[in-house]
Design a protein around this motif. Structure first.
Motif, mmCIF file in Angstrom:
data_model
loop_
_atom_site.group_PDB
_atom_site.id
_atom_site.type_symbol
_atom_site.label_atom_id
_atom_site.label_comp_id
_atom_site.label_asym_id
_atom_site.label_seq_id
_atom_site.Cartn_x
_atom_site.Cartn_y
_atom_site.Cartn_z
ATOM 1 N N UNK A 13 10.377 20.502 -13.586
ATOM 2 C CA UNK A 13 10.800 21.862 -12.668
ATOM 3 C C UNK A 13 11.573 23.128 -13.448
ATOM 4 N N UNK A 14 11.129 24.067 -14.159
ATOM 5 C CA UNK A 14 12.030 24.933 -14.560
ATOM 6 C C UNK A 14 13.455 25.235 -13.768
ATOM 7 N N UNK A 15 14.097 25.204 -14.774
ATOM 8 C CA UNK A 15 15.615 25.540 -14.103
ATOM 9 C C UNK A 15 15.956 27.424 -13.500
ATOM 10 N N UNK A 16 16.366 27.823 -12.554
ATOM 11 C CA UNK A 16 16.357 28.389 -11.853
ATOM 12 C C UNK A 16 17.780 28.976 -10.413
ATOM 13 N N UNK A 17 17.830 30.178 -10.736
ATOM 14 C CA UNK A 17 19.493 30.093 -9.761
ATOM 15 C C UNK A 17 19.072 30.068 -8.383
ATOM 16 N N UNK A 18 20.173 29.384 -8.094
ATOM 17 C CA UNK A 18 20.538 29.227 -7.237
ATOM 18 C C UNK A 18 21.231 29.815 -5.648
ATOM 19 N N UNK A 19 20.495 31.063 -5.603
ATOM 20 C CA UNK A 19 21.454 32.521 -4.676
ATOM 21 C C UNK A 19 21.837 32.022 -3.925
ATOM 22 N N UNK A 20 21.283 31.541 -2.924
ATOM 23 C CA UNK A 20 20.976 30.909 -1.798
ATOM 24 C C UNK A 20 22.315 30.406 -1.735
ATOM 25 N N UNK A 21 22.887 29.166 -2.264
ATOM 26 C CA UNK A 21 24.152 28.921 -1.784
ATOM 27 C C UNK A 21 25.706 29.216 -1.909
ATOM 28 N N UNK A 22 25.659 30.763 -1.858
ATOM 29 C CA UNK A 22 26.479 31.554 -0.625
ATOM 30 C C UNK A 22 26.385 32.599 0.511
ATOM 31 N N UNK A 23 24.644 31.630 0.845
ATOM 32 C CA UNK A 23 24.028 32.991 1.862
ATOM 33 C C UNK A 23 24.264 31.524 3.262
ATOM 34 N N UNK A 24 24.701 30.788 2.720
ATOM 35 C CA UNK A 24 24.358 29.630 3.856
ATOM 36 C C UNK A 24 25.111 29.413 4.936
ATOM 37 N N UNK A 25 26.172 30.162 4.976
ATOM 38 C CA UNK A 25 26.929 29.909 6.562
ATOM 39 C C UNK A 25 27.760 31.840 6.701
ATOM 40 N N UNK A 26 27.896 31.610 7.900
ATOM 41 C CA UNK A 26 28.345 33.003 8.644
ATOM 42 C C UNK A 26 29.428 33.323 7.117
ATOM 43 N N UNK A 27 30.370 31.879 7.260
ATOM 44 C CA UNK A 27 31.229 32.270 6.509
ATOM 45 C C UNK A 27 31.911 32.172 5.103
ATOM 46 N N UNK A 28 30.628 31.359 4.945
ATOM 47 C CA UNK A 28 30.507 31.935 3.430
ATOM 48 C C UNK A 28 29.670 33.708 3.151
ATOM 49 N N UNK A 29 29.529 34.256 3.999
ATOM 50 C CA UNK A 29 28.565 35.756 3.904
ATOM 51 C C UNK A 29 30.006 36.506 4.272
ATOM 52 N N UNK A 30 30.874 36.100 4.959
ATOM 53 C CA UNK A 30 31.553 36.870 5.274
ATOM 54 C C UNK A 30 33.055 37.212 3.982
ATOM 55 N N UNK A 31 32.947 35.682 3.158
ATOM 56 C CA UNK A 31 33.691 35.952 2.395
ATOM 57 C C UNK A 31 33.379 36.767 0.605
ATOM 58 N N UNK A 32 31.958 36.701 0.605
ATOM 59 C CA UNK A 32 31.985 37.333 -0.843
ATOM 60 C C UNK A 32 31.250 38.313 -0.136
ATOM 61 N N UNK A 33 31.426 39.561 1.469
ATOM 62 C CA UNK A 33 30.746 40.376 1.490
ATOM 63 C C UNK A 33 31.395 41.521 0.729
ATOM 64 N N UNK A 34 30.411 42.183 0.327
ATOM 65 C CA UNK A 34 31.154 43.109 -0.636
ATOM 66 C C UNK A 34 31.583 44.188 -0.070
ATOM 67 N N UNK A 35 31.157 44.894 1.213
ATOM 68 C CA UNK A 35 31.605 46.460 1.201
ATOM 69 C C UNK A 35 31.675 46.059 2.628
#
Length: 324
Positions: free
Chosen positions: A1-23
């Protein structure tokens, strides 16, 4: 399989979503509008704006207390006077409704930052934002009355003057008037970019300011124009504006972004009455999740570049944010 970016890693749970929230939204971002009227015993809901009321000063204490308790730092006062004339002279009366309200609010809550809307549309019998002569809105005579109004509001104790009239040169005129009257430290929030928008209908109901002839397109901006917004903002900054307003907010996020990228002073968005009433109407029908839509919309305005948001949703949004 061709490599691709795993953007969902930083959306996997509420804690990490809060930590990387831009605004982040905060009650500190909000300015809450209040409509004050003459008389006593008046707490009257605006028919086209559920949850928004006309208040006489003897009925406004609970509203002010709630604003302060929710951590909202600022209110802007819109006056609805009993008497109107062709030149809007009640706008600058020492005992005008806004002047009375400023003194009352500052006496009750000295730390609350009070902004005064500086316009003539509520005070003229023709409903326009300036002086009318032979069916035309005359610019320079309007500046004279607007300046008197701004000075009277500062004398009453307003912390900031927020002129929304869109006359040419209004920042220069008001800045000079404030300085000459000794209010050198009173800042100006210029409605630098105010479009001739269809979203203002409910406000005109609330402020009793529907034009009695013609429209406001000779002084408010054409909704199709973007470069013109930069020219308007640049002029107001050169004339002494301390902050810039874009009105309306939702349909003009691109303009907020352009101003934010171009100019190094605070930008404010006005989440106007029509935007508010559309959400309220849809929520009453059960078609949308009101809380989710409001917070998403306000976040969008902040993401676009607005440091401050003038919104009728301020109390609800502050409460929702506190509740998490």
């Amino acid at each position: 399989m061709r490599s691709f970016d795993r953007h969902r890693r930083l959306r996997s749970g509420e804690a990490i979503r809060r930590m990387v929230r831009e605004h982040q939204l905060s009650p500190d971002d909000f300015i809450y509008p209040l409509f004050v009227v003459e008389g006593t015993g008046i707490r009257r809901e605006v028919p086209s704006m559920p949850g928004v009321f006309h208040y006489s000063l003897d009925q406004i204490d609970d509203e002010l207390d709630e604003v302060v308790e929710l951590g909202i730092p600022s209110v802007i006062l819109f006056g609805v006077p009993e008497s109107k004339d062709a030149c809007g002279t009640s706008a600058y009366a020492d005992d005008g409704i806004v002047q009375q309200a400023i003194r009352y609010v500052k006496e009750r809550h000295p730390s609350l930052y009070v902004m005064a809307d500086t316009c003539l549309c509520q005070y003229t019998d023709h409903g326009h934002c300036g002086v009318a002569e032979d069916g035309e809105i005359v610019n320079d005579e309007s500046l004279r009355i607007l300046t008197k109004t701004a000075v009277s509001q500062a004398q009453a104790g307003a912390d900031m003057i927020a002129p929304s009239n869109m006359m040419d040169g209004f920042v220069t005129a008001i800045r000079e008037g404030l300085d000459e009257a000794g209010f050198v430290q009173t800042p100006i929030l210029s409605y630098a970019v105010k479009y001739a928008s269809a979203f203002y209908g409910p406000f005109r109901d609330a402020a009793h300011s529907t034009p009695q002839f013609g429209d406001r397109r000779t002084y408010q901006m054409d909704p199709a124009n973007a470069r013109e917004a930069l020219r308007e903002a640049e002029s107001d900054i050169a004339e002494g504006a301390d902050m810039l307003m874009v009105k309306p907010g939702m349909a003009y996020m691109d303009i907020i972004r352009r101003l934010k990228e171009r100019f190094d002073i605070p930008v404010c968005a006005y989440n106007v009455s029509g935007e508010y009433s559309m959400i309220k109407a849809a929520a009453q029908q059960g078609w949308i999740d009101e809380q989710a839509v409001v917070l998403e919309m306000l976040t969008g305005l902040k993401r676009a570049g607005a440091e401050l948001i003038l919104t009728y949703h301020a109390k609800e949004a502050a409460r929702w944010l506190r509740e998490g």
